[in-house]
Design an enzyme around this catalytic site. Structure first.
Site: not given
Ligand code: NAD
Ligand code: UD1
Length: 337
Positions: A124, A149, A153
Site C-alpha cells: 500500500s 495495518y 504492510k
Molecule cells: P478484501 O477484504 O476485499 O479482500 C481480502 C480477502 O482476503 C477477503 O476475501 C478475505 O476473506 C480474505 N482473507 C483475509 N484473511 C484471510 C486468511 N487468513 N485466509 C484466507 N483468506 C483470507 O480487500 P481488498 O480491498 O481486495 O484488498 C486486498 C489486499 O490489498 C489486502 O491485502 C489489502 O490490505 C491490500 N490493499 C487494499 C487497498 C484498498 O484500498 N482496498 C489499498 C492498499 C492495499
Molecule cells: C486509507 C487508509 C490507508 C489505506 C487506504 C486504502 C487512513 C488514515 N488511511 O487511506 O492506510 O491504505 O485507505 O484502504 O485511514 N474522506 C472523507 N470522508 C469520508 C471518507 C474519506 O472526507 O467519509 C477523505 C479522507 O479524509 C481522505 C480521502 O477522503 O482525504 C480518501 O480517504 P480514504 O478513502 O479513507 O483513503 P486514504 O485516506 O487515502
C-alpha cells in the site's frame, strides 16, 4: 500451470481473477471468506465463462496451503489475503499482526518447499508515511504508521526482501496500491464493505443509495487547491491489469521490486464528489467536518516505474471510476447479500 490468488474472493482479488482469466491464465483462489461472499465465484464465471477452482481455507494454515500446492501445479502466487481496515487495526492490532503476517509467512514457506518462485504482494502507498512529499516514488524511504495495518504492510515488504535475498531464483513484486475505487463495468463484482465504510467512495455510493444521510468531508483546511485531501484514485480494473503485468514480469525475472500502482494524478475529495454527481446525474449531500486523525494532505504516485518495468499504465478516468462505482452500488444496494 496456474496462478494462486490468496484472498481472491475480495474486492481487488476478484477483479484480478477476471483479468488473469481474460489473459488466458488458469486461476485458483484460496480464501476463508472472512471478508467476502461465496457469490463472487459465480459472478466471475458469468463475466469470464470460467469458474476458478476455489479452496475455502485459512491461508495461515500450512497444511491447507500445502494441499493446494499438492493438488495443482502453481506457477505463481498473488497474495491479497489479509485484514485491511485502518481504524479496526488500531482497536485489535494483534489480530492484524497475526492474520497479515502469518498468512504471508505460511504462503512463502510453502512456496519455498514446493519450489514456486513467483510472488506478487498487495502492499500500500501507506508505506510512504507522512514525511515524504508527493509524488511518491519507489526510492523514497518508507516509514512506520500510526496504525497496525500499515505496519503489517511495511513488515511484509521487509520479510519478502529478506526472503528474496536468501533465494536467488525467487522473484517478487511489491505492488504499492494508491486508492482503488470503481468496479467491473458489468456491475457484477465490486467493493462490499461490512458496516459503515471508512473509505471515501463506498461512503459516497452509500449516501447516493440512501443508506447514509450525508457524506462527511474530513478537513477543508489542507494545503491543497480546494483545502480538501488529495488522493490518487485508481480504477480497480486498471489495478487488476497491473497485477497481470506484474505476474508476467515476475515470471521471467529474479529479485524483488517495489512498484507503485497509481495513475500519477491527484484528485481532491470535493473533486471526486462533483465528478460523481456529474457522471451519475445525482446530488450528494455533504457536511464539512474537521480533519480525520492520521490523514495526510496529499498522496499521489510517480507512476513511471510501472510503465518502464511492467509495461503497464492506468487508462481509466475519474469519470469512469465514478460511473462504475455507482453502477455496482445501485445494482447491489446490499453488496452480495
Ligand atoms: P478484501 O477484504 O476485499 O479482500 C481480502 C480477502 O482476503 C477477503 O476475501 C478475505 O476473506 C480474505 N482473507 C483475509 N484473511 C484471510 C486468511 N487468513 N485466509 C484466507 N483468506 C483470507 O480487500 P481488498 O480491498 O481486495 O484488498 C486486498 C489486499 O490489498 C489486502 O491485502 C489489502 O490490505 C491490500 N490493499 C487494499 C487497498 C484498498 O484500498 N482496498 C489499498 C492498499 C492495499
Ligand atoms: C486509507 C487508509 C490507508 C489505506 C487506504 C486504502 C487512513 C488514515 N488511511 O487511506 O492506510 O491504505 O485507505 O484502504 O485511514 N474522506 C472523507 N470522508 C469520508 C471518507 C474519506 O472526507 O467519509 C477523505 C479522507 O479524509 C481522505 C480521502 O477522503 O482525504 C480518501 O480517504 P480514504 O478513502 O479513507 O483513503 P486514504 O485516506 O487515502
Amino acid at each position: 500451470m496456474a496462478i494462486l490468488l490468496t484472498g481472491g474472493m475480495g474486492f481487488i482479488g476478484s477483479h484480478t481473477a477476471v483479468e488473469l482469466i481474460n489473459e488466458g491464465y488458469e486461476v485458483i483462489i484460496a480464501d476463508n471468506l472472512s471478508n467476502s461472499s461465496p457469490k463472487v465465484l459465480e459472478r466471475i464465471e458469468t463475466i469470464t465463462g470460467t469458474k476458478p477452482l476455489f479452496y475455502e481455507i485459512d491461508v495461515a494454515v500450512k497444511k491447507d496451503v500445502e494441499k493446494v500446492f499438492d493438488e495443482n501445479k502453481i506457477e505463481g502466487v498473488v497474495h491479497f489475503a489479509g485484514y485491511k481496515s485502518v481504524p479496526e487495526s488500531t482497536r485489535i492490532p494483534l489480530s492484524y499482526y497475526r492474520n497479515n503476517i502469518d498468512t504471508a509467512l505460511t504462503v512463502l514457506e510453502v512456496m519455498k518447499e514446493r519450489d514456486c518462485r513467483t510472488f506478487v504482494f498487495s502492499s500500500s502507498a501507506t508505506v510512504y508515511g507522512d514525511k515524504n512529499k508527493a509524488p511518491f516514488n519507489e526510492e523514497m524511504p518508507t516509514s512506520t504508521s500510526t496504525n497496525a495495518y500499515g505496519n503489517t504492510k511495511l513488515m511484509i515488504e521487509q520479510i519478502v526482501r529478506d526472503f528474496s535475498a536468501s533465494w536467488e531464483d525467487f522473484s517478487a513484486v511489491l505492488l504499492r496500491y494508491f486508492n482503488p475505487i470503481g468496479a467491473h463495468p458489468s456491475g457484477l463484482i465490486g467493493e462490499a464493505p461490512d458496516g459503515i465504510p471508512n473509505n471515501l467512495m463506498p461512503y459516497i455510493t452509500q449516501t447516493a443509495v440512501g443508506v447514509r444521510e450525508f457524506l462527511g468531508v474530513f478537513g477543508t483546511d489542507y494545503d491543497t487547491p480546494d483545502g480538501t485531501g488529495v488522493r490518487d484514485f485508481i480504477h480497480v480494473v486498471d489495478l487488476a491489469r497491473g497485477h497481470v503485468a506484474a505476474i508476467g514480469y515476475a515470471l521471467k525475472s529474479k529479485g524483488t521490486e517495489a512498484v507503485n500502482l497509481g495513475t500519477g494524478n491527484g484528485s481532491s475529495v470535493l473533486e471526486v464528489v462533483h465528478t460523481f454527481e456529474e457522471a451519475n446525474d445525482l446530488k450528494i449531500p455533504v457536511k464539512l467536518l474537521p480533519r480525520r486523525p492520521g490523514d495526510v494532505a496529499t498522496s499521489f504516485a510517480l507512476a513511471t516505474k510501472a510503465k518502464e518495468l511492467l509495461g503497464w499504465e492506468a487508462k481509466l478516468t475519474l469519470f469512469d471510476m465514478c460511473k462504475d462505482s455507482w453502477n455496482w452500488q445501485k445494482n447491489n444496494p446490499k453488496g452480495y447479500n
